[in-house]
Design an enzyme around this catalytic site. Structure first.
Site, mmCIF file in Angstrom:
data_model
loop_
_atom_site.group_PDB
_atom_site.id
_atom_site.type_symbol
_atom_site.label_atom_id
_atom_site.label_comp_id
_atom_site.label_asym_id
_atom_site.label_seq_id
_atom_site.Cartn_x
_atom_site.Cartn_y
_atom_site.Cartn_z
ATOM 1 N N VAL A 1 -3.486 9.665 -6.991
ATOM 2 C CA VAL A 1 -2.577 10.434 -6.121
ATOM 3 C C VAL A 1 -1.186 10.420 -6.739
ATOM 4 O O VAL A 1 -0.709 9.375 -7.196
ATOM 5 C CB VAL A 1 -2.555 9.840 -4.693
ATOM 6 C CG1 VAL A 1 -1.614 10.625 -3.790
ATOM 7 C CG2 VAL A 1 -3.965 9.843 -4.101
ATOM 8 N N ARG B 1 3.893 -0.611 -8.550
ATOM 9 C CA ARG B 1 4.914 -1.062 -9.507
ATOM 10 C C ARG B 1 6.042 -0.039 -9.693
ATOM 11 O O ARG B 1 7.047 -0.358 -10.341
ATOM 12 C CB ARG B 1 4.273 -1.405 -10.845
ATOM 13 C CG ARG B 1 3.446 -2.688 -10.781
ATOM 14 C CD ARG B 1 2.900 -3.083 -12.128
ATOM 15 N NE ARG B 1 2.399 -4.443 -12.138
ATOM 16 C CZ ARG B 1 1.103 -4.786 -12.184
ATOM 17 N NH1 ARG B 1 0.176 -3.857 -12.205
ATOM 18 N NH2 ARG B 1 0.755 -6.051 -12.208
ATOM 19 N N SER C 1 2.068 4.169 -7.759
ATOM 20 C CA SER C 1 1.712 2.799 -8.154
ATOM 21 C C SER C 1 2.634 1.856 -7.402
ATOM 22 O O SER C 1 3.821 2.171 -7.202
ATOM 23 C CB SER C 1 1.929 2.631 -9.662
ATOM 24 O OG SER C 1 2.015 1.259 -9.992
ATOM 25 N N LEU D 1 0.807 -1.220 0.000
ATOM 26 C CA LEU D 1 0.000 0.000 0.000
ATOM 27 C C LEU D 1 0.844 1.276 0.000
ATOM 28 O O LEU D 1 1.868 1.354 0.682
ATOM 29 C CB LEU D 1 -0.924 0.011 1.229
ATOM 30 C CG LEU D 1 -1.841 -1.200 1.381
ATOM 31 C CD1 LEU D 1 -2.720 -1.044 2.614
ATOM 32 C CD2 LEU D 1 -2.706 -1.418 0.144
ATOM 33 N N HIS E 1 -3.506 4.290 -1.976
ATOM 34 C CA HIS E 1 -4.457 3.381 -1.305
ATOM 35 C C HIS E 1 -4.969 3.985 0.000
ATOM 36 O O HIS E 1 -6.173 3.917 0.287
ATOM 37 C CB HIS E 1 -3.771 2.055 -0.946
ATOM 38 C CG HIS E 1 -3.249 1.276 -2.108
ATOM 39 N ND1 HIS E 1 -1.911 1.147 -2.377
ATOM 40 C CD2 HIS E 1 -3.893 0.567 -3.065
ATOM 41 C CE1 HIS E 1 -1.744 0.388 -3.441
ATOM 42 N NE2 HIS E 1 -2.932 0.024 -3.884
ATOM 43 N N LYS F 1 -6.677 6.022 -10.877
ATOM 44 C CA LYS F 1 -5.367 5.736 -11.494
ATOM 45 C C LYS F 1 -5.555 4.648 -12.566
ATOM 46 O O LYS F 1 -5.026 4.736 -13.657
ATOM 47 C CB LYS F 1 -4.403 5.307 -10.386
ATOM 48 C CG LYS F 1 -3.293 4.409 -10.764
ATOM 49 C CD LYS F 1 -2.181 5.154 -11.458
ATOM 50 C CE LYS F 1 -0.980 4.273 -11.635
ATOM 51 N NZ LYS F 1 -1.278 2.897 -11.954
ATOM 52 N N ASP F 2 -6.332 3.607 -12.225
ATOM 53 C CA ASP F 2 -6.680 2.571 -13.206
ATOM 54 C C ASP F 2 -8.053 2.940 -13.749
ATOM 55 O O ASP F 2 -9.071 2.341 -13.372
ATOM 56 C CB ASP F 2 -6.692 1.198 -12.534
ATOM 57 C CG ASP F 2 -5.318 0.839 -12.003
ATOM 58 O OD1 ASP F 2 -4.385 0.745 -12.808
ATOM 59 O OD2 ASP F 2 -5.169 0.691 -10.779
HETATM 60 O O1 PAF Z 1 -6.631 -2.322 -8.530
HETATM 61 C C1 PAF Z 1 -6.290 -3.351 -7.929
HETATM 62 O O2 PAF Z 1 -5.483 -3.315 -7.002
HETATM 63 C C2 PAF Z 1 -6.868 -4.689 -8.369
HETATM 64 O O3 PAF Z 1 -7.036 -4.753 -9.734
HETATM 65 C C3 PAF Z 1 -8.147 -5.067 -7.629
HETATM 66 C C4 PAF Z 1 -9.286 -4.114 -7.956
HETATM 67 C C5 PAF Z 1 -7.911 -5.082 -6.125
HETATM 68 C C6 PAF Z 1 -8.593 -6.472 -8.044
HETATM 69 O O4 PAF Z 1 -7.617 -7.420 -7.772
#
Ligand code: PAF
Length: 273
Positions: A174, A185, A183, A33, A37, A147-148
């Protein structure tokens, strides 16, 4: 904060809350996180009576050559961050699916482009895990980060199409102090790639700040700014259908994914009229 590892315990608890009419807020995550998050958790806090955060690295949404085995994990650090952000229940199942799990949830249309074109099985994996998590947690309201952005629109469509009765709320993207979208990643990036990756949001800001009514012209401007190993896509789209547009004359989204070595970074910005 309580930590629950068992799927059956989580489900029994959630059914009890539901029977008592509790307003349950839910923030699903894959862990490791960051402030993106914790912002979602903090924003969810005042919207519900009971706040559940899940951490589960979902194998179904990773392609065969993707980073499932090396996906970063920090369960102890994550638990501390969840508690500080106001989480009541941290749901961290070791396995989520029964051995004879047979269901796939497939949202069509908006999943065929962008991330869906690059990662053909990804959104079915996301929709399936979120559907199962919704069944286990029984939330009233769930939050997904912008973000996604495509993931958010896919999950919103799923909840609406299947009449799940769950409010799907967008959470803000953010950014780090220098503008890079947060992210999990980002941890993969070398110092040099991280510096180059700043051009990603700068390219999107160039699209947003241009006065040209032509999407093509704005995208060309952004392409000049973007420094990366490969652009997977960079476009201006309708915020609901995610179809590309030609004219910039209403609220839209500029979306992009660029590769830095083996790392793919996603970013997007809202464009005003
Ligand atoms: O965005 C994410 O972290 C994931 O795609 C999710 C929504 C928790 C599903 O695994």
């Amino acid at each position: 904060m309580d930590i629950i590892h068992s799927v059956d315990t989580m489900h029994a608890l959630a059914l009890g809350w539901r029977a008592r009419g509790k307003k349950v807020g839910f923030v699903p995550t894959m862990g490791y996180l960051h402030r993106g998050h914790t912002t979602l958790i903090e924003l969810m806090r005042p919207r519900c009576e009971l706040l559940v955060v899940s951490i589960y690295v979902n194998p179904l949404q990773f392609g065969p050559t993707e980073d499932l085995t090396r996906y970063p994990r920090d369960p102890d650090g994550d638990a501390k961050k969840c508690e500080a952000a106001g989480c009541d229940i941290l749901f961290m199942p070791e396995s989520l699916y029964p051995p004879d799990f047979r269901t796939t949830v497939n949202v069509t249309g908006i999943t065929s482009r962008w991330e869906g074109a690059e990662r053909p099985t990804h959104f079915a994996g996301v929709a399936t895990v979120v559907c199962r998590l919704f069944g286990l947690v029984q939330p009233t309201v769930a939050m997904f980060g912008e973000k996604d952005y495509q993931q958010f629109t896919v999950l919103k469509s799923m909840a609406r199409d299947l009449a799940m009765g769950i409010e799907i709320v967008p959470g803000p993207l953010v950014r780090d102090h220098d503008g890079l979208a947060l992210s999990s990643r980002n941890v993969y990036l070398s110092t040099e790639d991280r510096a180059r990756a700043l051009s990603l949001h700068q390219a999107l800001y160039a699209i947003r700040d241009s006065r040209s009514p032509s999407a093509k012209e704005r995208i060309a401007l952004a392409r000049e700014k973007l420094v990366c190993d490969k652009v997977d896509y960079l476009d201006i789209v309708d915020p609901d259908t995610l179809e590309p547009v030609e004219l910039v004359n209403r609220p839209l989204r500029a979306i992009a994914t660029a590769r830095y070595g083996r790392t793919r970074l996603l970013d997007n910005v809202a464009i005003g009229p």
